[in-house]
Design a protein around this motif. Structure first.
Motif, short mmCIF file in Angstrom:
data_model
loop_
_atom_site.label_atom_id
_atom_site.label_comp_id
_atom_site.label_asym_id
_atom_site.label_seq_id
_atom_site.Cartn_x
_atom_site.Cartn_y
_atom_site.Cartn_z
N ARG A 110 0.84 -1.21 0.00
CA ARG A 110 0.00 0.00 0.00
C ARG A 110 0.87 1.25 0.00
NH1 ARG A 110 -3.14 2.81 4.12
NH2 ARG A 110 -4.95 3.80 3.12
N SER A 158 -1.66 -0.96 6.64
CA SER A 158 -3.04 -0.98 6.15
C SER A 158 -3.78 0.23 6.73
CB SER A 158 -3.74 -2.28 6.57
OG SER A 158 -3.85 -2.32 7.99
N GLN A 159 -4.87 0.60 6.09
CA GLN A 159 -5.64 1.75 6.57
C GLN A 159 -6.15 1.50 7.99
OE1 GLN A 159 -8.66 3.01 3.84
NE2 GLN A 159 -9.39 4.67 5.15
N GLU A 160 -6.56 0.26 8.25
CA GLU A 160 -7.08 -0.11 9.57
C GLU A 160 -6.00 0.04 10.64
OE1 GLU A 160 -8.96 -4.06 11.82
OE2 GLU A 160 -8.58 -4.09 9.65
N ILE A 162 -3.30 1.93 10.59
CA ILE A 162 -2.92 3.34 10.77
C ILE A 162 -3.98 4.07 11.59
CG2 ILE A 162 -2.55 5.53 9.56
CD1 ILE A 162 -1.34 3.88 7.25
N GLU A 163 -5.26 3.84 11.24
CA GLU A 163 -6.34 4.53 11.94
C GLU A 163 -6.44 4.12 13.42
OE1 GLU A 163 -9.80 3.73 9.62
OE2 GLU A 163 -9.37 5.30 8.13
N ASP A 184 -0.25 8.46 9.64
CA ASP A 184 -1.15 9.19 8.74
C ASP A 184 -0.70 10.64 8.54
OD1 ASP A 184 -3.16 9.05 6.91
OD2 ASP A 184 -4.77 9.59 8.33
N SER A 187 -0.45 11.28 3.29
CA SER A 187 -1.61 10.55 2.76
C SER A 187 -1.16 9.49 1.75
CB SER A 187 -2.57 11.52 2.06
OG SER A 187 -2.00 12.02 0.85
N HIS A 188 -2.04 8.52 1.56
CA HIS A 188 -1.78 7.45 0.59
C HIS A 188 -1.68 8.02 -0.83
CE1 HIS A 188 -3.15 4.11 -2.13
NE2 HIS A 188 -2.17 3.50 -1.47
#
Length: 598
Positions: A110, A158-160, A162-163, A184, A187-188
């Motif tokens: 990612r 993964s987004q999960e 990081i969040e 974060d 940004s991606h």
């Protein structure tokens, strides 16, 4: 042709980068080597004594030399590596698969990492290279790092994750080497934009980066920081020599057979490149003799079947320059651009090189066959009814309208026949008139051949366009020879071939041997005519200046010119100097003439 001697094989090698292969009398591979210049490198093995016993022993066993032409020295190095690993020749250092060249990997993640590796793993990641040394790889990585900070950790971003705040920035972030995507802080979308720009740099599009380096180097130099300036200069040199792509190893191209063909009137030359796991591991070229005017498609289909059987190829895909029918289970691809087209082009280049070397070898070993082939090709290219074994070419020379002359040169079996050359003084034309002069000399030439019962040529070449050609045709009409001898005109500007009655000229392939012989004819006629014209003008000048003096003949004038080099120096010479060359009596005549007319 029978097996060629080593001397001829070496003599006809190209001066291109590539890889050479030595075989013994039993066709066993002895050695694989790379070369910046194939002819020079291979010649060196046979032109000197070797300190190494092994090298001396190997050279004694060489019976046949094969080679593969490539685009660069770097490509030669990579191809050499592939072939040694594949065939493990007796006299080469053994290379293991783990000692391969480095690649640059953009990892399939990612937030992709970029790093050098020697292993290509099919996991969706992008691989660039291979590179011939790590210096290039490290410079590229430094450049990328300076321009676009990237992560070096192997965390699963993964987004999960990081969040949820699973990760914390590390020292690399605080040093400015990473922009903190783990928290974060980057940004991606921004990261992917940077990856896109980095991909362009790796592919070779780094003009902006080079410009920035050059400015930095000049700034260091102006501040007298020469060591830093030199470091930047080294980076610039590496990047300027960096090659973004190679046709020798390409992970996008798996197991495939590549075929190309080039043909002429009598033969087709087919090259075969075999690729396994994205690397070229074999090159082989054959010549097929035409029997019934076979097409390139027919020859290539025949060759593909034979070559694949010979090398026991089981590849399910073939690259070819056009569609061929070689069985239902084999996919035929006709590349139009990109990496696949580059590989096909390399194959075609080797087919052309093989054809050229075959001609050179034939010229040495079997000159009659070489001549027959050229004559057959000229007959076809120039649309003639018979082979032009005897060709005559005419050229007018009349510089500044003085002393108009013409020349006729004769080629027999494609070579100059100088004993048959003829020169003409223009007799019936007043002033500079190329058309009338051409008509006169063509008429005089063939009137004489007819009267003496000599052989007429199969082809007449006129140096000039439609005007000169029309004038020559008038002469042939008068002699009743029109239609009995083929005649063409060649225009200088675009090398156009004009035919009687044809509105449009013929354009022959600029690289064809037919055009080369026509050009050689034209150039030889021009040279011969100009030499005659200069001699005539010199003699004319000699006559007006010296031979008009009463009591002075040609022999005396030549003696004076030979000694003094010019009429001006004769005019300025003393009586004693002149008398020393031609005697007192004639010396006094010359001296008094120029004194009285000065």
């Amino acid at each position: 042709m029978d097996e060629l001697s080593l001397e001829i094989q070496v003599q006809t090698l190209p001066n291109n980068p590539g890889v050479y292969q030595y075989y013994d009398k039993n066709s066993k591979l002895l050695y694989v080597g790379k070369a910046k210049n194939l002819k020079k490198r291979v010649s060196s093995y046979f032109n000197k004594d070797h300190k190494s016993y092994k090298t001396t022993s190997m050279v004694k066993k060489i019976a046949k030399i094969k080679h593969i032409v490539v685009n660069s020295e770097s490509d030669a190095l990579l191809l050499e590596n592939n072939l040694i690993k594949k065939h493990q020749p007796r006299y080469n250092v053994l290379l293991r698969d783990d000692k391969t060249f480095p690649w640059l990997c953009i990892k399939n993640e990612r937030f992709p990492r970029i790093f050098p590796t020697r292993r290509v793993i099919k996991d969706g990641s992008e691989y660039f290279g291979p590179y011939t040394n790590f210096k290039t790889v490290n410079t590229l990585l430094e450049l990328i790092k300076d321009l676009y900070p990237l992560r070096t950790c192997n965390l699963k971003l993964s987004q999960e994750n990081i969040e949820s705040g699973k990760f914390k920035v590390c020292l690399e972030y605080h040093l400015g080497n990473c922009l903190g995507p783990c928290e974060d802080l980057q940004s991606h979308e921004e990261y992917q934009q940077n990856i896109k720009k980095i991909r362009a740099i790796i592919k070779g599009d780094f003009k902006d980066s080079l410009d920035a380096f050059k400015k930095e180097m000049h700034a260091y130099a102006e501040n007298l920081q020469f060591e830093k300036a030199h470091e930047i200069k080294e980076k610039i040199e590496v990047l300027e020599n960096y090659q973004a792509r190679t046709t020798i190893v390409n992970p996008k191209v798996n197991n495939v057979d590549v075929f190309s063909i080039i043909s002429d009137e009598s033969s087709g030359y087919i090259n075969f490149l075999q690729l396994k796991r994205g690397a070229i591991v074999r090159s082989h070229t054959i010549e097929l003799k035409k029997k019934l005017d076979e097409t390139d498609e027919e020859l290539l289909e025949l060759a593909i079947t034979e070559i694949r059987q010979t090398f026991q190829s089981i590849s399910r895909e073939i690259y070819a320059p056009f569609k061929v029918n070689v069985g239902e289970n084999i996919k035929v691809t006709v590349p139009k651009l990109g990496d696949k087209k580059a590989i096909l082009d390399l194959s075609l280049r080797n087919a052309k090189q093989f054809r050229q070397e075959t001609f050179k070898q034939m010229k040495i070993v079997d000159p009659d066959r070489h001549t027959n082939r050229i004559m057959a090709q000229m007959k076809k290219d120039l649309r003639l009814s018979e082979e032009p074994r005897h060709i005559e070419c005419f050229d007018n020379s009349n510089i500044q309208g003085t002393n108009p002359v013409a020349a006729c040169v004769v080629f027999k079996n494609g070579k100059p026949s100088k004993k048959d050359y003829r020169k003409f003084n223009i007799k019936t034309v007043d002033g500079p008139d190329d058309f009338a002069s051409m008509e006169e000399v063509v008429y005089r030439r063939y009137k004489r051949l007819l009267e003496e019962g000599q052989d007429l040529p199969q082809l007449i070449v006129i140096d000039g366009g439609k005007g000169q050609l029309s004038s020559a045709l008038k002469a042939l009409d008068k002699l009743g020879l029109r239609g009995k001898i083929a005649i063409v005109g060649i225009a200088k500007r675009l090398e156009e071939i004009f035919y009687p009655g044809d509105k449009y000229p013929l354009y022959i392939d600029k690289k064809s041997e037919s055009l080369k012989i026509i050009q050689q004819l034209r150039n030889e006629a021009h040279r011969f005519g100009i030499t005659f014209h200069r001699n005539k003008r010199s003699k004319s000048a000699l006559g007006t200046e010296l031979e008009t003096i009463p009591g002075i003949g040609e022999k005396t004038a030549l003696e004076l010119l030979k000694h003094f080099r010019s009429v001006k120096k004769i005019k300025n010479a003393t009586l004693e100097e002149i008398e020393e060359v031609i005697g007192k009596a004639k010396g006094k005549i010359i001296y008094n003439y120029y004194q009285n007319n000065s």
